[in-house]
Design a protein around this motif. Sequence first.
Motif, mmCIF file in Angstrom:
data_model
loop_
_atom_site.group_PDB
_atom_site.id
_atom_site.type_symbol
_atom_site.label_atom_id
_atom_site.label_comp_id
_atom_site.label_asym_id
_atom_site.label_seq_id
_atom_site.Cartn_x
_atom_site.Cartn_y
_atom_site.Cartn_z
ATOM 1 N N GLN A 255 5.340 -21.439 7.177
ATOM 2 C CA GLN A 255 3.889 -21.583 7.369
ATOM 3 C C GLN A 255 3.158 -20.318 6.946
ATOM 4 O OE1 GLN A 255 3.558 -22.687 11.524
ATOM 5 N NE2 GLN A 255 3.211 -24.820 10.961
ATOM 6 N N ALA A 256 3.686 -19.171 7.322
ATOM 7 C CA ALA A 256 3.046 -17.912 6.941
ATOM 8 C C ALA A 256 3.021 -17.752 5.432
ATOM 9 C CB ALA A 256 3.769 -16.735 7.593
ATOM 10 N N ARG A 257 4.111 -18.095 4.760
ATOM 11 C CA ARG A 257 4.149 -17.992 3.294
ATOM 12 C C ARG A 257 3.112 -18.904 2.650
ATOM 13 N NH1 ARG A 257 10.304 -18.587 3.934
ATOM 14 N NH2 ARG A 257 10.927 -16.416 4.254
ATOM 15 N N ALA A 258 2.872 -20.068 3.251
ATOM 16 C CA ALA A 258 1.895 -21.012 2.707
ATOM 17 C C ALA A 258 0.459 -20.537 2.954
ATOM 18 C CB ALA A 258 2.103 -22.396 3.324
ATOM 19 N N LEU A 259 0.233 -19.829 4.031
ATOM 20 C CA LEU A 259 -1.125 -19.436 4.410
ATOM 21 C C LEU A 259 -1.567 -18.069 3.895
ATOM 22 C CD1 LEU A 259 -1.085 -20.604 8.130
ATOM 23 C CD2 LEU A 259 -2.334 -21.655 6.231
ATOM 24 N N VAL A 260 -0.642 -17.138 3.764
ATOM 25 C CA VAL A 260 -0.998 -15.769 3.400
ATOM 26 C C VAL A 260 -0.646 -15.537 1.925
ATOM 27 C CG1 VAL A 260 -0.647 -13.338 3.941
ATOM 28 C CG2 VAL A 260 -0.582 -15.029 5.770
ATOM 29 N N PRO A 261 -1.655 -15.288 1.094
ATOM 30 C CA PRO A 261 -1.412 -15.203 -0.351
ATOM 31 C C PRO A 261 -0.676 -13.942 -0.800
ATOM 32 C CG PRO A 261 -3.708 -14.744 0.123
ATOM 33 C CD PRO A 261 -3.062 -15.154 1.419
ATOM 34 N N THR A 262 -0.764 -12.860 -0.054
ATOM 35 C CA THR A 262 -0.116 -11.612 -0.442
ATOM 36 C C THR A 262 1.071 -11.385 0.472
ATOM 37 O OG1 THR A 262 -2.237 -10.684 -1.124
ATOM 38 C CG2 THR A 262 -0.450 -9.126 -0.737
ATOM 39 N N ALA A 263 2.250 -11.202 -0.131
ATOM 40 C CA ALA A 263 3.454 -11.001 0.666
ATOM 41 C C ALA A 263 4.234 -9.802 0.140
ATOM 42 C CB ALA A 263 4.332 -12.245 0.628
ATOM 43 N N PHE A 264 4.852 -9.091 1.052
ATOM 44 C CA PHE A 264 5.707 -7.962 0.717
ATOM 45 C C PHE A 264 7.081 -8.234 1.293
ATOM 46 C CE2 PHE A 264 1.416 -6.279 0.876
ATOM 47 C CZ PHE A 264 1.333 -5.599 -0.332
ATOM 48 N N ASP A 265 8.120 -7.916 0.513
ATOM 49 C CA ASP A 265 9.492 -8.133 0.944
ATOM 50 C C ASP A 265 9.889 -7.033 1.916
ATOM 51 O OD1 ASP A 265 12.184 -8.514 1.306
ATOM 52 O OD2 ASP A 265 12.709 -8.388 -0.814
ATOM 53 N N GLY A 266 10.077 -7.403 3.168
ATOM 54 C CA GLY A 266 10.447 -6.444 4.192
ATOM 55 C C GLY A 266 11.868 -5.945 4.077
ATOM 56 N N GLY A 267 12.655 -6.522 3.184
ATOM 57 C CA GLY A 267 14.025 -6.062 2.988
ATOM 58 C C GLY A 267 14.125 -4.922 1.994
ATOM 59 N N ALA A 268 13.015 -4.546 1.404
ATOM 60 C CA ALA A 268 13.007 -3.482 0.402
ATOM 61 C C ALA A 268 13.199 -2.116 1.054
ATOM 62 C CB ALA A 268 11.688 -3.509 -0.367
ATOM 63 N N ASP A 269 13.461 -1.132 0.215
ATOM 64 C CA ASP A 269 13.545 0.250 0.668
ATOM 65 C C ASP A 269 12.254 0.612 1.405
ATOM 66 O OD1 ASP A 269 14.354 3.110 0.604
ATOM 67 O OD2 ASP A 269 12.668 3.246 -0.794
ATOM 68 N N PRO A 270 12.329 1.143 2.621
ATOM 69 C CA PRO A 270 11.119 1.425 3.401
ATOM 70 C C PRO A 270 10.098 2.305 2.676
ATOM 71 C CG PRO A 270 13.046 1.657 4.785
ATOM 72 C CD PRO A 270 13.545 1.457 3.378
#
Length: 77
Positions: free
Chosen positions: A46-61
Motif C-alpha cells: 500500500q505504501a509503495r502504491a501511495l508514495v511516489p518517492t521511495a528510497f531503498d532502506g537496504g542501501a549503505d547508510p
Amino acid sequence: MVPGTRWSTPAHWALLDCPDTVRLDRPTAGNRPRNRIDEAKEDAAQARALVPTAFDGGADPSALTERVLGWTRRDGR
C-alpha cells in the motif's frame, strides 16, 4: 501557518522501503506470527502504491543519507 493545519507549506512524502525478502527475514527472525508477516507485506504494498518517492532502506547508510538529503534539497524542500 493556517490555524487548524499541521503544515505551512505543501508536504512531500517519501518512503524508506526495503525488499519484501528483507521484510520477511526481519519478522521471521523475531518469531512473529505468519499473519503479522502478511500484514507487513500488505502495508508495504500500500505504501509503495501511495508514495511516489521511495528510497531503498537496504542501501549503505551513508549513500542513503546523501540520496535523501539530495531529494530534500531539490526545489527548496
